[in-house]
Design an enzyme around this catalytic site. Structure first.
Site, PDB file in Angstrom:
ATOM      1  N   ASP A   1       6.395   0.371   6.540  1.00 56.35           N
ATOM      2  CA  ASP A   1       4.929   0.318   6.388  1.00 56.35           C
ATOM      3  C   ASP A   1       4.473   1.453   5.496  1.00 56.35           C
ATOM      4  O   ASP A   1       4.195   2.547   5.985  1.00 56.35           O
ATOM      5  CB  ASP A   1       4.278   0.393   7.769  1.00 56.35           C
ATOM      6  CG  ASP A   1       2.784   0.147   7.712  1.00 56.35           C
ATOM      7  OD1 ASP A   1       2.298  -0.318   6.670  1.00 56.35           O
ATOM      8  OD2 ASP A   1       2.091   0.419   8.708  1.00 56.35           O
TER       9      ASP A   1
ATOM     10  N   GLU B   1      -4.829   2.155   2.622  1.00 56.54           N
ATOM     11  CA  GLU B   1      -4.963   0.949   3.460  1.00 56.54           C
ATOM     12  C   GLU B   1      -5.137   1.331   4.922  1.00 56.54           C
ATOM     13  O   GLU B   1      -5.915   0.718   5.648  1.00 56.54           O
ATOM     14  CB  GLU B   1      -3.710   0.062   3.304  1.00 56.54           C
ATOM     15  CG  GLU B   1      -3.809  -1.282   4.030  1.00 56.54           C
ATOM     16  CD  GLU B   1      -3.409  -1.241   5.501  1.00 56.54           C
ATOM     17  OE1 GLU B   1      -3.742  -2.188   6.229  1.00 56.54           O
ATOM     18  OE2 GLU B   1      -2.768  -0.263   5.944  1.00 56.54           O
ATOM     19  N   GLU B   2      -4.419   2.366   5.340  1.00 55.36           N
ATOM     20  CA  GLU B   2      -4.309   2.632   6.778  1.00 55.36           C
ATOM     21  C   GLU B   2      -5.620   3.061   7.437  1.00 55.36           C
ATOM     22  O   GLU B   2      -5.874   2.714   8.575  1.00 55.36           O
ATOM     23  CB  GLU B   2      -3.234   3.694   7.040  1.00 55.36           C
ATOM     24  CG  GLU B   2      -1.811   3.242   6.713  1.00 55.36           C
ATOM     25  CD  GLU B   2      -1.288   2.175   7.665  1.00 55.36           C
ATOM     26  OE1 GLU B   2      -2.034   1.726   8.541  1.00 55.36           O
ATOM     27  OE2 GLU B   2      -0.117   1.794   7.512  1.00 55.36           O
TER      28      GLU B   2
ATOM     29  N   HIS C   1       0.834  -1.210   0.000  1.00 52.30           N
ATOM     30  CA  HIS C   1       0.000   0.000   0.000  1.00 52.30           C
ATOM     31  C   HIS C   1       0.864   1.254   0.000  1.00 52.30           C
ATOM     32  O   HIS C   1       1.835   1.363   0.739  1.00 52.30           O
ATOM     33  CB  HIS C   1      -1.025   0.009   1.139  1.00 52.30           C
ATOM     34  CG  HIS C   1      -0.470   0.040   2.528  1.00 52.30           C
ATOM     35  ND1 HIS C   1      -0.102   1.216   3.140  1.00 52.30           N
ATOM     36  CD2 HIS C   1      -0.249  -0.945   3.432  1.00 52.30           C
ATOM     37  CE1 HIS C   1       0.318   0.952   4.379  1.00 52.30           C
ATOM     38  NE2 HIS C   1       0.259  -0.348   4.578  1.00 52.30           N
TER      39      HIS C   1
ATOM     40  N   HIS D   1       4.103   2.715  12.496  1.00 53.56           N
ATOM     41  CA  HIS D   1       3.271   3.907  12.740  1.00 53.56           C
ATOM     42  C   HIS D   1       3.939   4.947  13.643  1.00 53.56           C
ATOM     43  O   HIS D   1       3.263   5.624  14.405  1.00 53.56           O
ATOM     44  CB  HIS D   1       1.909   3.511  13.348  1.00 53.56           C
ATOM     45  CG  HIS D   1       1.091   2.616  12.467  1.00 53.56           C
ATOM     46  ND1 HIS D   1      -0.153   2.146  12.817  1.00 53.56           N
ATOM     47  CD2 HIS D   1       1.325   2.117  11.226  1.00 53.56           C
ATOM     48  CE1 HIS D   1      -0.640   1.388  11.843  1.00 53.56           C
ATOM     49  NE2 HIS D   1       0.235   1.350  10.867  1.00 53.56           N
TER      50      HIS D   1
HETATM   51 ZN   LIG Z   1       0.705  -1.297   6.411  1.00 49.56          ZN
END
Ligand SMILES: [Zn+2]
Length: 498
Positions: free
Chosen positions: A301, A335-336, A289, A438
């Site tokens: 991420d 996505e998040e 993503h 994150h």
């Molecule tokens: Zn992710």
């Protein structure tokens, strides 16, 4: 047609005991996948490990664009970067596909302990949270660890700030990170506390190890407006507040957040393909993503997942390898905090999903690959996939030991499950992923170039074989060419009957 007696005896003896059967009993023949793809898999791995194309792409995305939350100008820039990069690598059918995605902004935010002493608390507001009034909200802190404790303390929550102090256990090989279980209060906590009259909600950051860095992430968004501001505080600050309460003190906190939801805005998934040579309308999706939280660089991420997919087809193209079916890179948007990119893909491609022979997602960080998980709506097909993936993953042996597991694949590809698409998730050594996840610390320096190349090689080898092999990954054993081949010899040596 007449058959002579002597000739028919030869046929009969072949049917009863063909010469190669005896040899197969003691020395099982190599599987079709092993014999057909071992050489090419090794070539793909060697080429990938000698090139640094993936690292260059990571610099372009992480340093050149930086963090890129849904609905932000940075995410638009990431889309432009991905389109330009895939075009310059010579891929086919490179284009954006529009999806409406949520825009949420953090704004100014802070948290302060105001009783029994004054001290800053390190925090990050939760994505999609509502903000506080201009002056912030102040309340005494009520701490709960789980649902039972929440129910017991429910009567004390009016006007309070509720802290969900639910620690993430240490990562282990057997259990992994327990993310799905630990993260639950980040999603549902603010609503739970709002229903009991609390004025704000804090959650302990979802990590087992901390250098006082707060971890953001999405909280559930409620159209009816019944929600209160939600923020993550560091594990260190959560522990301190817990010690104060345990010692009989009554800590009071002020939370200030300018967080705001701006509605849905246009965004895009990004597509690029290595078109198939014989069945181009059959598709293997490989994906990550493109959006990331508005902190750090979204390196693990999920910059690494995007780059692994992009570079995988670049490696294959440079080697002149074109599989029978199409390999389609999809860089998902949002996505998040909503998965609206994948939702739109499923709508736009619904007539094509029956021809998606697999969809692979890499969204667990770019660490040493250790295998892939398989997921299918039909459990017998899922078992067949696991068996076949065990054979395919054996060809990644030069990288290290690999295992096929059954279970979770990915948040984006997961939406294709009910359409019967065979799903796969890239598994990596996950001991440190949630240290960075994150946070401001999810930056490119946390990615090991060798791990990144190995993830590219894994994605390239697996997608190439699935796109090229005669049958589908989820064919049931009795239908597979591998099995038909092996039943000519010794059925006990057939991989699907082990
Ligand atoms: Zn992710």
């Amino acid at each position: 047609m007449r058959i002579t007696a002597a000739f028919s005896i030869v046929i009969a003896s072949c049917l009863l005991a063909p010469p190669h059967v005896a040899a197969d009993v003691t020395k099982p023949s190599r599987s079709t996948i092993e014999s057909q793809y071992r050489e090419v898999a090794t070539r793909i791995i060697d080429a990938t490990m000698q090139q640094n194309g993936a690292w260059k792409k990571m610099e372009g995305l992480c340093d050149g664009v930086g963090h890129r939350i849904s609905g932000s100008p940075e995410l638009d820039k990431a889309v432009e970067w991905a389109l330009a990069t895939m075009r310059s690598d010579g891929h086919e059918n490179v284009h954006p596909e529009k999806a409406m995605i949520p825009k949420w902004t953090r704004g100014d935010e802070w948290a302060k302990l105001v009783e029994p002493r004054i001290s800053d608390l390190h925090m990050l507001g939760l994505g999609m949270s509502v903000g506080t009034p201009t002056g912030g909200v102040t309340g005494r802190v009520v701490i709960v660890q789980d649902e039972d404790a929440f129910d017991k303390a429910a009567g004390q929550m009016r006007g309070a700030i509720v802290l969900f102090n639910n620690p993430m256990p240490q990562w282990t090989h057997e259990k992994g990170a327990c993310y799905g279980h630990t993260v639950r209060f980040r999603g549902k906590g603010p609503r739970m506390a709002a229903e009991k009259g609390a004025v704000a909600c804090l959650v302990r950051s979802v990590t087992a190890r901390s250098l006082r860095s707060p971890h953001t992430g999405a909280t559930h968004f409620h159209e009816d407006g019944l929600s209160i501001p939600g923020a993550a505080i560091t594990t260190e600050d959560a522990d301190m507040l817990q010690r104060m309460v345990d010692a009989g003190e009554a800590p009071v906190v002020t939370l200030k957040m300018d967080a705001r939801y701006h509605g849905m805005v246009p965004g895009a998934n990004v597509i690029g393909e290595l078109r198939g040579s014989e069945r181009p309308d059959e598709v293997v999706v490989i994906s990550g993503h493109l959006d990331a939280w508005d902190v750090g660089q979204g390196a693990h991420d999920d910059g690494g997942g995007c780059v692994a997919a992009m570079e995988a087809i670049s490696v294959l193209r440079r080697l002149g390898l074109r599989p029978r079916r199409t390999i389609r890179v999809v860089l998902w948007t949002n996505e998040e905090n909503g998965v609206f990119g994948a939702k739109q893909y499923v709508i736009d491609h619904k007539d094509e999903l029956a021809k998606h022979v697999a969809a692979i997602e890499s969204d667990s960080g770019t660490f040493t690959p250790v295998g892939m998980s398989v997921q299918h709506d039909d459990k017998s097909r899922q078992a067949a996939m696991a068996n076949r993936m065990t054979e395919i993953l054996a060809l990644l042996e030069p990288i290290g030991p690999m295992k096929a597991t059954e279970g979770w694949s990915g948040a984006d590809v997961g939406l294709m499950r009910s359409a019967g698409v065979p799903l796969l998730g890239q598994n990596v050594h996950g001991a440190t992923y949630f240290d960075y996840h994150h946070t401001h610390a999810d930056t490119l320096d946390k990615v090991d170039p060798k791990d990144l190349s190995q993830c590219v090689a894994s994605m390239a080898v697996v997608s190439y074989i699935i796109a090229d092999m005669p049958g589908r990954l989820d064919d049931l054993p009795e239908l597979t060419p591998t099995n038909i081949h092996s039943t000519r010899g010794d059925i006990k040596s057939a991989p699907h009957h082990r």
